[in-house]
Design a protein around this motif. Structure first.
Motif, PDB file in Angstrom:
ATOM      1  N   ARG A  58     -74.625 102.361 -62.201  1.00  0.00           N
ATOM      2  CA  ARG A  58     -75.645 101.414 -61.701  1.00  0.00           C
ATOM      3  C   ARG A  58     -75.268  99.970 -62.084  1.00  0.00           C
ATOM      4  O   ARG A  58     -75.434  99.067 -61.295  1.00  0.00           O
ATOM      5  CB  ARG A  58     -77.022 101.767 -62.252  1.00  0.00           C
ATOM      6  N   LYS A  59     -74.776  99.808 -63.324  1.00  0.00           N
ATOM      7  CA  LYS A  59     -74.388  98.477 -63.774  1.00  0.00           C
ATOM      8  C   LYS A  59     -73.236  97.949 -62.915  1.00  0.00           C
ATOM      9  O   LYS A  59     -73.225  96.780 -62.502  1.00  0.00           O
ATOM     10  CB  LYS A  59     -73.986  98.492 -65.238  1.00  0.00           C
ATOM     11  N   GLU A  60     -72.236  98.812 -62.635  1.00  0.00           N
ATOM     12  CA  GLU A  60     -71.130  98.402 -61.781  1.00  0.00           C
ATOM     13  C   GLU A  60     -71.625  98.031 -60.386  1.00  0.00           C
ATOM     14  O   GLU A  60     -71.189  97.030 -59.803  1.00  0.00           O
ATOM     15  CB  GLU A  60     -70.076  99.509 -61.703  1.00  0.00           C
ATOM     16  N   SER A  61     -72.558  98.822 -59.859  1.00  0.00           N
ATOM     17  CA  SER A  61     -73.133  98.522 -58.541  1.00  0.00           C
ATOM     18  C   SER A  61     -73.868  97.191 -58.570  1.00  0.00           C
ATOM     19  O   SER A  61     -73.742  96.369 -57.653  1.00  0.00           O
ATOM     20  CB  SER A  61     -74.108  99.623 -58.102  1.00  0.00           C
ATOM     21  N   MET A  62     -74.652  96.984 -59.647  1.00  0.00           N
ATOM     22  CA  MET A  62     -75.396  95.733 -59.766  1.00  0.00           C
ATOM     23  C   MET A  62     -74.440  94.545 -59.909  1.00  0.00           C
ATOM     24  O   MET A  62     -74.658  93.485 -59.311  1.00  0.00           O
ATOM     25  CB  MET A  62     -76.360  95.789 -60.953  1.00  0.00           C
ATOM     26  N   THR A  63     -73.360  94.738 -60.682  1.00  0.00           N
ATOM     27  CA  THR A  63     -72.371  93.680 -60.863  1.00  0.00           C
ATOM     28  C   THR A  63     -71.746  93.332 -59.519  1.00  0.00           C
ATOM     29  O   THR A  63     -71.610  92.151 -59.170  1.00  0.00           O
ATOM     30  CB  THR A  63     -71.293  94.102 -61.877  1.00  0.00           C
ATOM     31  N   LYS A  64     -71.352  94.343 -58.750  1.00  0.00           N
ATOM     32  CA  LYS A  64     -70.791  94.110 -57.421  1.00  0.00           C
ATOM     33  C   LYS A  64     -71.796  93.388 -56.530  1.00  0.00           C
ATOM     34  O   LYS A  64     -71.436  92.455 -55.803  1.00  0.00           O
ATOM     35  CB  LYS A  64     -70.376  95.433 -56.766  1.00  0.00           C
TER      36      LYS A  64
ATOM     37  N   VAL B 123     -74.310  91.435 -57.541  1.00  0.00           N
ATOM     38  CA  VAL B 123     -74.471  90.060 -58.033  1.00  0.00           C
ATOM     39  C   VAL B 123     -73.271  89.218 -57.606  1.00  0.00           C
ATOM     40  O   VAL B 123     -73.433  88.089 -57.119  1.00  0.00           O
ATOM     41  CB  VAL B 123     -74.664  90.041 -59.569  1.00  0.00           C
ATOM     42  N   VAL B 124     -72.055  89.758 -57.770  1.00  0.00           N
ATOM     43  CA  VAL B 124     -70.851  89.036 -57.370  1.00  0.00           C
ATOM     44  C   VAL B 124     -70.896  88.754 -55.867  1.00  0.00           C
ATOM     45  O   VAL B 124     -70.605  87.632 -55.411  1.00  0.00           O
ATOM     46  CB  VAL B 124     -69.572  89.816 -57.764  1.00  0.00           C
ATOM     47  N   SER B 125     -71.277  89.747 -55.088  1.00  0.00           N
ATOM     48  CA  SER B 125     -71.383  89.591 -53.643  1.00  0.00           C
ATOM     49  C   SER B 125     -72.401  88.519 -53.283  1.00  0.00           C
ATOM     50  O   SER B 125     -72.141  87.645 -52.437  1.00  0.00           O
ATOM     51  CB  SER B 125     -71.785  90.927 -53.012  1.00  0.00           C
ATOM     52  N   ARG B 126     -73.543  88.538 -53.952  1.00  0.00           N
ATOM     53  CA  ARG B 126     -74.586  87.529 -53.684  1.00  0.00           C
ATOM     54  C   ARG B 126     -74.116  86.134 -54.122  1.00  0.00           C
ATOM     55  O   ARG B 126     -74.377  85.154 -53.429  1.00  0.00           O
ATOM     56  CB  ARG B 126     -75.883  87.921 -54.394  1.00  0.00           C
TER      57      ARG B 126
END
Length: 188
Positions: free
Chosen positions: A43-49, A51-54
């Motif tokens: 989930r953290k990796e997904s959230m990081t991706k 956030v980076v995407s945003r």
């Protein structure tokens, strides 16, 4: 001593059994915690991706906004220049009566200057012509009275070069630079 040892071994065996039971529970809890931790990491990796995407999208939008602002500023400058030009035209139209009046005055002054200059030149030319004619008559009178009596050398000095040298110099006045045709406007 043997009894105590047996009792002690019974206690240890109970504890071992309880510990063994607890090891199974701990293994289950450990597996559950490991699964949950893996889920959290995922989930953290997904959230990081995300956030980076945003953040990349925000950076892209900021770049577009800067381009739009530059275009907007350029369009505003063009509009400002056009408005200045148009207001200048309005100023020309607004000032046209005064400008035309001043132009007519200038044309009248130039026409008057030209006419005055021509009149002065004609008057000066007429005066010079009268002076020339008077000088010619005086020279002819002198020659008619004294030519026969003058030694040839002195006569030659007066008339060296023939009849052309005997004539007084001519003055010709020419008014140049006639202005282009201007309307016939005279000052009032």
């Amino acid at each position: 001593g043997g009894q105590v040892s047996l009792e002690y071994m019974g206690v240890l065996q109970g504890k071992y059994k309880t510990g063994k039971d607890n090891v199974g529970v701990l293994a289950e809890v450990d597996k559950d915690l490991s699964d949950r931790l893996g889920h959290c990491v995922s989930r953290k990796e997904s959230m990081t991706k995300l956030v980076v995407s945003r953040l990349q999208r925000v950076a892209e939008l900021q770049g577009r906004l800067q381009q739009l602002k530059k275009r907007w500023d350029a369009l505003q400058e063009i509009a400002r220049q056009e408005m200045t030009r148009q207001f200048g035209e309005v100023g020309v139209i607004f000032n046209l009566p005064d400008t035309y009046r001043e132009w007519c005055g200038e044309v009248a002054k130039r026409n008057a200057y030209w006419k005055g200059t021509v009149a002065q030149a004609e008057a000066a030319s007429a005066a010079m012509q009268r002076q020339l004619e008077g000088e010619q008559e005086r020279r002819l009178a002198f020659l008619s009275q004294w030519e026969a009596l003058l030694p040839e050398q002195l006569l030659r000095l007066l008339c060296d070069g023939g009849a052309a040298a005997a004539r007084p110099p001519r003055v010709e006045l020419n008014v140049s630079g006639r202005p282009k045709v201007l309307p016939n406007i005279e000052g009032g």
